[in-house]
Motif scaffolding. Structure first.
Motif, short mmCIF file in Angstrom:
data_model
loop_
_atom_site.label_atom_id
_atom_site.label_comp_id
_atom_site.label_asym_id
_atom_site.label_seq_id
_atom_site.Cartn_x
_atom_site.Cartn_y
_atom_site.Cartn_z
N UNK A 1 182.58 0.49 -46.36
CA UNK A 1 182.27 1.61 -45.48
C UNK A 1 181.26 1.20 -44.42
N UNK A 2 180.23 0.49 -44.83
CA UNK A 2 179.21 0.03 -43.89
C UNK A 2 179.82 -0.87 -42.83
N UNK A 3 180.67 -1.78 -43.23
CA UNK A 3 181.33 -2.67 -42.26
C UNK A 3 182.21 -1.87 -41.30
N UNK A 4 182.94 -0.91 -41.82
CA UNK A 4 183.81 -0.08 -40.98
C UNK A 4 182.98 0.74 -39.99
N UNK A 5 181.84 1.26 -40.43
CA UNK A 5 180.98 2.02 -39.53
C UNK A 5 180.41 1.13 -38.43
N UNK A 6 180.04 -0.10 -38.79
CA UNK A 6 179.52 -1.03 -37.80
C UNK A 6 180.61 -1.39 -36.78
N UNK A 7 181.82 -1.60 -37.26
CA UNK A 7 182.94 -1.91 -36.36
C UNK A 7 183.23 -0.73 -35.44
N UNK A 8 183.18 0.47 -35.98
CA UNK A 8 183.42 1.66 -35.17
C UNK A 8 182.38 1.77 -34.06
N UNK A 9 181.12 1.50 -34.39
CA UNK A 9 180.06 1.56 -33.40
C UNK A 9 180.29 0.52 -32.31
N UNK A 10 180.68 -0.69 -32.70
CA UNK A 10 180.96 -1.73 -31.71
C UNK A 10 182.10 -1.32 -30.79
N UNK A 11 183.15 -0.77 -31.37
CA UNK A 11 184.30 -0.35 -30.57
C UNK A 11 183.94 0.81 -29.64
N UNK A 12 183.12 1.72 -30.13
CA UNK A 12 182.68 2.85 -29.30
C UNK A 12 181.87 2.35 -28.11
N UNK A 13 180.97 1.39 -28.37
CA UNK A 13 180.17 0.82 -27.29
C UNK A 13 181.05 0.06 -26.30
N UNK A 14 182.02 -0.67 -26.81
CA UNK A 14 182.94 -1.41 -25.94
C UNK A 14 183.75 -0.45 -25.08
N UNK A 15 184.20 0.64 -25.66
CA UNK A 15 184.96 1.64 -24.92
C UNK A 15 184.11 2.28 -23.82
N UNK A 16 182.87 2.57 -24.14
CA UNK A 16 181.97 3.16 -23.14
C UNK A 16 181.77 2.19 -21.98
N UNK A 17 181.60 0.91 -22.28
CA UNK A 17 181.44 -0.09 -21.22
C UNK A 17 182.68 -0.21 -20.37
N UNK A 18 183.83 -0.14 -21.00
CA UNK A 18 185.10 -0.21 -20.25
C UNK A 18 185.26 1.01 -19.35
N UNK A 19 184.90 2.18 -19.84
CA UNK A 19 184.98 3.39 -19.01
C UNK A 19 184.09 3.27 -17.79
N UNK A 20 182.90 2.71 -17.97
CA UNK A 20 181.98 2.53 -16.84
C UNK A 20 182.58 1.57 -15.82
N UNK A 21 183.17 0.49 -16.28
CA UNK A 21 183.78 -0.48 -15.37
C UNK A 21 184.93 0.14 -14.59
N UNK A 22 185.78 0.89 -15.27
CA UNK A 22 186.92 1.54 -14.61
C UNK A 22 186.41 2.57 -13.59
N UNK A 23 185.40 3.31 -13.96
CA UNK A 23 184.84 4.29 -13.02
C UNK A 23 184.26 3.61 -11.79
N UNK A 24 183.61 2.48 -11.98
CA UNK A 24 183.05 1.74 -10.85
C UNK A 24 184.16 1.21 -9.95
N UNK A 25 185.22 0.73 -10.54
CA UNK A 25 186.35 0.24 -9.74
C UNK A 25 186.99 1.38 -8.97
N UNK A 26 187.19 2.51 -9.63
CA UNK A 26 187.80 3.67 -8.97
C UNK A 26 186.92 4.17 -7.83
#
Length: 66
Positions: free
Chosen positions: A33-58
């Motif tokens: 569970x701890x590993x899954x929660x850590x992975x989820x946090x990493x993916x959430x942060x990666x998604x947020x960064x990707x959204x920012x990049x796409x918004x900047x490009x747009x």
């Protein structure tokens, strides 16, 4: 009486073994569970960064392209 006590002793032994097994499984599940929660946090942060990049490009695209 002796047979009954022996049977009861067997059941207590089985119960103790089951408790040890369940504790071990619980420990593994908590680690998973701890590993899954850590992975989820990493993916959430990666998604947020990707959204920012796409918004900047747009934001850089001309209005008529959109």
């Amino acid at each position: 009486m002796e047979v009954e006590l022996s049977g009861l002793e067997d059941k207590v032994t089985q119960l103790a073994a089951l408790c040890r097994q369940l504790r071990a499984e619980n420990r593994v599940l908590r680690q998973e569970l701890l590993l899954a929660q850590q992975e989820q946090l990493q993916l959430t942060n990666k998604l947020a960064g990707t959204k920012e990049k796409v918004s900047a490009i747009l934001a850089k695209l001309p209005e008529d392209v959109l």
